[in-house]
Design an enzyme around this catalytic site. Structure first.
Site, PDB file in Angstrom:
ATOM      1  N   CYS A  38      -4.597   2.100   2.089  1.00 16.00           N
ATOM      2  CA  CYS A  38      -5.219   3.189   1.326  1.00 16.00           C
ATOM      3  C   CYS A  38      -4.258   3.757   0.281  1.00 16.00           C
ATOM      4  O   CYS A  38      -4.235   4.953   0.036  1.00 16.00           O
ATOM      5  CB  CYS A  38      -5.730   4.295   2.239  1.00 16.00           C
ATOM      6  N   GLU A  58     -10.293  13.510   6.368  1.00 21.59           N
ATOM      7  CA  GLU A  58      -9.740  12.540   5.413  1.00 21.59           C
ATOM      8  C   GLU A  58     -10.693  11.352   5.420  1.00 21.59           C
ATOM      9  O   GLU A  58     -10.724  10.583   6.379  1.00 21.59           O
ATOM     10  CB  GLU A  58      -8.327  12.107   5.802  1.00 21.59           C
TER      11      GLU A  58
END
Length: 543
Positions: free
Chosen positions: A283, A249
């Site tokens: 995020c 990720e």
């Protein structure tokens, strides 16, 4: 007490190194912890490998593995206050936010505990042939290296540890060297549940010293990493040598999804919260999606909205227009000497300069990277190497303006973004100047002693036309989009917002992110964006 947990024992680092952990909020010393090196990482892998190959955990019935995860969830709830305090001291975040995180973390272990305990992971597949029995059976991967970041330390750890344990794997956890304390506590809780020795292992330290040995060790079967793109690329390359499974990720922002029947004011409120919560480290912000949210809600250029089948609430032609950014190029050299292999962050130098006299601020900026930056050059046929450095000129006051438009009225479709980089002659001139200046800088001491062959664009590219052709095919962005819902005077029909950030024509709705900027600043806009949020809050409180 030592802080490395290897093979069921708390041990100190082999070479005796330690690290001071300081609270980012005020700089106070939180603790001094052991800092692992390659020998410690190897020992942890040995313990995890032994526990997987010869220990009882992989063969433990799923119901028992699930029950252990449920016990972990209960222990996290028991120690919630202490865990939240440790998380806040490491990260500097507000205590109330850490307390919310602990609830999510307990729920994560509870979710995977219930999932595994239900025993519904295997299934029989009907092949259509009575003489053929086809069954899907899930088996553990093996030894997992789990590498987590600093923004949500224990939550990110839970997302990796809980499913790894539930599936019967063993693991070595390496948290960020900046935020180790809740990982230490988690190891104690796992030991308290009776988890067999060697199943869970913890090493603290930097990526090069403690993380890289995990990704390179052939005894590790899988690497799960959350962090930056540059490190992710190195992990993928290291894992390829032994064909490890890899889960990466690698940074970025997540779009907001707004259904047609949603309350658009509430949707925008949550989008703003996603931008500013946790100092912007969630995020989940909607950078390009601010104009998308408004347009899906019927606020935008009337013609474009009608073309997509969206009912027009407010005809606001400026929504999605005036997209500004910092377009960036790259010039890269092979290094004559070995480059650094350990760095706090690989882009450690910034250079600001002007390209012509009389400017009130620089119109050209460079980053210096002590790593190859070949994301766009290599696929265009330019040579590369692991031992390289680069300069990346970017246009700080770009005049090229792009657009953000809806593709369809379907919230699942990404918006159509046309940045229109280098459509203004000013931006072309500045970037070509930057490439030439980079060559001049590198030809001087001390960089001349390091600069080998110019890999991209290469010494053959000399004329303006040749350099611009290279720029066109290899340029990228610093990812600073702004200006698509800009503020302006109340009478400016091309500015969707008034000077108080209120959406013109819509009551009770404001926008507070980088999209409101009339002009993108020459520097990184993150601080400016946070200030916009604070100012908006002040205006709302003032009524």
């Amino acid at each position: 007490m030592p802080e490395l947990f290897i093979g069921g024992r708390w041990v100190a680092a082999v070479d005796g190194r330690v690290r001071e952990i300081r609270c980012p909020a005020d700089g106070t010393l939180v603790a001094t912890v052991d800092e692992a090196g390659p020998q410690d990482a190897a020992a942890a892998v040995t313990a995890a490998r032994e526990a997987f190959d010869r220990g009882p955990w992989p063969a433990t019935p799923a119901a028992e593995r699930g029950a252990l995860l449920l016990r972990v969830a209960a222990l996290i709830e028991r120690d919630k206050d202490a865990l939240a305090r440790a998380e806040s001291l490491d990260t500097g975040k507000r205590l109330v936010e850490s307390e919310y995180d602990m609830d999510d973390i307990a729920n994560c272990f509870r979710y995977f505990g219930n999932l595994v305990a239900s025993g519904g992971t295997d299934r029989i597949v009907d092949t259509g042939s009575p003489g053929v029995d086809s069954r899907v059976v899930h088996v553990p991967v093996g030894v997992c290296a789990l590498i987590t970041p600093w923004n949500y330390p224990l939550l990110q750890t839970a997302w990796k540890v809980a499913p790894a344990l539930g599936a019967g794997n063993t693991f070595v956890l390496k948290p960020s060297e900046l935020t180790p304390h809740t990982a230490i506590v988690l190891m104690r809780l796992l030991a308290e549940t009776g988890l067999p020795d060697g199943v869970a292992n913890l090493v603290l330290g930097t990526g090069p010293d403690a993380g890289a040995p995990l990704t390179e060790d052939p005894r590790v079967d899988m690497v799960s990493f959350t962090g930056g793109l540059v490190t992710g690329r190195r992990i993928m390359a290291a894992a390829a040598a032994t064909v490890k499974k890899v889960a990466l990720e690698l940074g970025g922002k997540n779009p907001n999804i707004v259904f047609d029947d949603a309350d658009y004011e509430t949707a925008v409120d949550y989008a703003l919260m996603a931008v500013f919560l946790h100092s912007g480290q969630v995020c989940s912000a909607g950078a390009i999606d601010s104009p998308k949210l408004l347009m899906l809600s019927g606020i935008g250029p009337a013609g474009d909205l009608r073309d997509c089948g969206v009912d027009v609430r407010v005809d606001s032609p400026g929504v999605g227009s005036h997209l500004q950014d910092h377009p960036e190029g790259v010039i890269m050299w092979e290094a004559k000497q070995p480059m650094v292999t350990r760095s706090t962050q690989w882009w450690e130098i910034g250079i600001f300069t002007g390209t012509e006299p009389g400017l009130d601020r620089p119109d050209l900026m460079f980053h210096y990277g002590s790593v190859p930056f070949d994301m766009n050059t290599y696929r265009r046929g330019y040579p590369t190497t692991d031992n390289a450095f680069c300069l990346t000129p970017n246009v700080t006051r770009a005049r090229s303006m792009g657009t953000v438009r809806l593709r369809t009225r379907d919230f699942r479709d990404k918006p159509r973004v046309d940045p229109r980089y280098f459509t203004d002659e000013h931006d072309i001139r500045v970037m070509i100047h930057g490439l030439r200046l980079a060559r001049e800088i590198t030809a001087r001491a001390p960089m001349a002693a390091w600069a080998g062959a110019e890999l991209a664009p290469g010494p053959a590219a000399q004329s303006d036309e040749e350099l611009f052709s290279y720029i066109q095919e290899t340029h990228n962005t610093v990812y600073h989009p702004a200006g698509t819902v800009r503020m302006g005077s109340a009478s400016d029909a091309d500015s969707p917002l008034d000077p108080q950030l209120r959406v013109k024509g819509a009551g009770g709705l404001r926008v507070a992110d980088a999209s409101v900027m009339p002009c993108l600043p020459a520097v990184n806009p993150c601080i400016t964006t946070m200030m916009i949020g604070e100012k908006c809050a002040d205006m709302i409180r003032a009524g």
